[in-house]
Design a protein around this motif. Structure first.
Motif, mmCIF file in Angstrom:
data_model
loop_
_atom_site.group_PDB
_atom_site.id
_atom_site.type_symbol
_atom_site.label_atom_id
_atom_site.label_comp_id
_atom_site.label_asym_id
_atom_site.label_seq_id
_atom_site.Cartn_x
_atom_site.Cartn_y
_atom_site.Cartn_z
ATOM 1 N N ALA A 90 1.122 -0.902 0.051
ATOM 2 C CA ALA A 90 -0.215 0.372 0.297
ATOM 3 C C ALA A 90 1.068 1.340 0.414
ATOM 4 O O ALA A 90 1.861 1.274 0.455
ATOM 5 C CB ALA A 90 -1.191 -0.096 1.217
ATOM 6 N N GLY A 91 0.345 2.535 -0.897
ATOM 7 C CA GLY A 91 1.239 3.349 -1.459
ATOM 8 C C GLY A 91 2.261 3.500 -2.144
ATOM 9 O O GLY A 91 3.093 4.757 -2.109
ATOM 10 N N ALA A 92 2.908 2.317 -2.113
ATOM 11 C CA ALA A 92 4.409 2.695 -3.139
ATOM 12 C C ALA A 92 4.096 2.397 -4.409
ATOM 13 O O ALA A 92 2.433 2.424 -5.242
ATOM 14 C CB ALA A 92 5.187 0.594 -3.017
ATOM 15 N N ASP A 93 4.672 2.997 -5.349
ATOM 16 C CA ASP A 93 4.503 3.644 -6.702
ATOM 17 C C ASP A 93 4.807 2.249 -7.574
ATOM 18 O O ASP A 93 5.731 1.639 -7.211
ATOM 19 C CB ASP A 93 5.800 4.359 -7.244
ATOM 20 C CG ASP A 93 5.780 5.066 -8.803
ATOM 21 O OD1 ASP A 93 4.130 4.216 -9.329
ATOM 22 O OD2 ASP A 93 6.685 5.794 -8.876
ATOM 23 N N VAL A 94 3.704 2.030 -8.132
ATOM 24 C CA VAL A 94 4.101 0.512 -8.304
ATOM 25 C C VAL A 94 3.349 0.615 -10.080
ATOM 26 O O VAL A 94 2.513 0.613 -10.963
ATOM 27 C CB VAL A 94 2.930 -0.806 -7.656
ATOM 28 C CG1 VAL A 94 2.908 -1.677 -8.827
ATOM 29 C CG2 VAL A 94 3.058 -1.154 -6.751
ATOM 30 N N ARG A 95 4.417 0.017 -10.893
ATOM 31 C CA ARG A 95 4.144 -0.508 -12.699
ATOM 32 C C ARG A 95 3.870 -1.511 -13.077
ATOM 33 O O ARG A 95 4.761 -2.515 -12.189
ATOM 34 C CB ARG A 95 5.365 0.293 -13.117
ATOM 35 C CG ARG A 95 5.559 0.269 -14.972
ATOM 36 C CD ARG A 95 6.762 0.031 -15.090
ATOM 37 N NE ARG A 95 6.381 -0.139 -16.910
ATOM 38 C CZ ARG A 95 7.002 -0.099 -17.695
ATOM 39 N NH1 ARG A 95 9.077 -0.059 -17.036
ATOM 40 N NH2 ARG A 95 7.466 -0.786 -18.502
#
Length: 217
Positions: A90-95
């Motif tokens: 949660a809250g991570a920058d995910v591609r």
């Protein structure tokens, strides 16, 4: 100048993770996060690399256990095939990745190869003569196909794809389960019974025999 590759081992289940870096720009990536963040970040510092990415070979817990702490202490972006990673980090920058997607680590280019079988979201990361295989391919065998969404026949098709890579490709698996932590495709083609299976049914038979022998041990 070749890319930097540093192996970090002795994870929970003989897990291996890797620091991969561009020597020209100093940008680096962590492949999988099953090793304590303190140790990982120390390796980045020793190599003079700045962590900009976390590359996830698949979203099993032993490959993500240290991801929250690693991401809390860096500005790394997550690259993963499974959309569920967004909820778990949660809250991570995910591609979210697709087959064939490229990831730039400085001037290095890492290509995503979708290799389902061990899990539906399994990928390998291919960078020139280097292949990070996660739990798709180990030294001496492939990954197992016992978990939810796993498929031995799908794994056969994924392995068949990897067999088309140049024989000199250096393999870096997600666990240190074999006679050595790493190998080459040429060595595995010559010695690995799973890669020597000529047909899908042969591969299934090799897997079934492996599992029977494990139960007897």
């Amino acid at each position: 100048m070749p890319p930097i590759v540093e192996t970090l081992g002795n994870g929970f289940d003989k897990n291996l993770c890797y620091v991969f870096g561009c020597p020209k720009t100093g940008e680096g990536a962590l492949i999988d996060a099953g090793i304590r963040a303190d140790r990982v970040l120390a390796a980045f510092a020793e190599l003079g690399l700045r962590p900009v990415a976390l590359l996830v070979t698949h979203a099993h817990g032993d490959h993500l256990s240290e991801a929250p702490e690693f991401l809390r202490r860096t500005e790394a972006r997550v690259h993963a095939f499974d959309p569920g990673v967004r909820g778990r980090l949660a809250g991570a920058d995910v591609r979210l990745l697709a087959d064939g997607d490229e990831i730039a680590i400085g001037e290095e280019r890492v290509v995503t190869l979708h290799t389902p079988g061990h899990s539906p979201d399994s990928v390998c990361f291919h960078a020139g003569g280097i292949l990070f295989t996660g739990d798709t391919l180990f030294v001496g065998r492939t990954g197992r196909t016992l978990g939810p969404g796993a498929s031995t026949r799908e794994l056969y098709r994924s392995v068949r794809r990897l067999k088309q890579l140049p024989p000199g490709t250096v393999l870096h698996p997600g666990h240190d389960y074999g006679s050595s932590p790493t190998s080459t495709l040429a060595r595995e083609l010559a010695e690995n019974p799973f890669l020597q299976a000529e047909t899908e049914d042969d591969f299934v038979a090799v897997m079934e025999r492996y599992e029977r022998n494990r139960r007897r041990a």
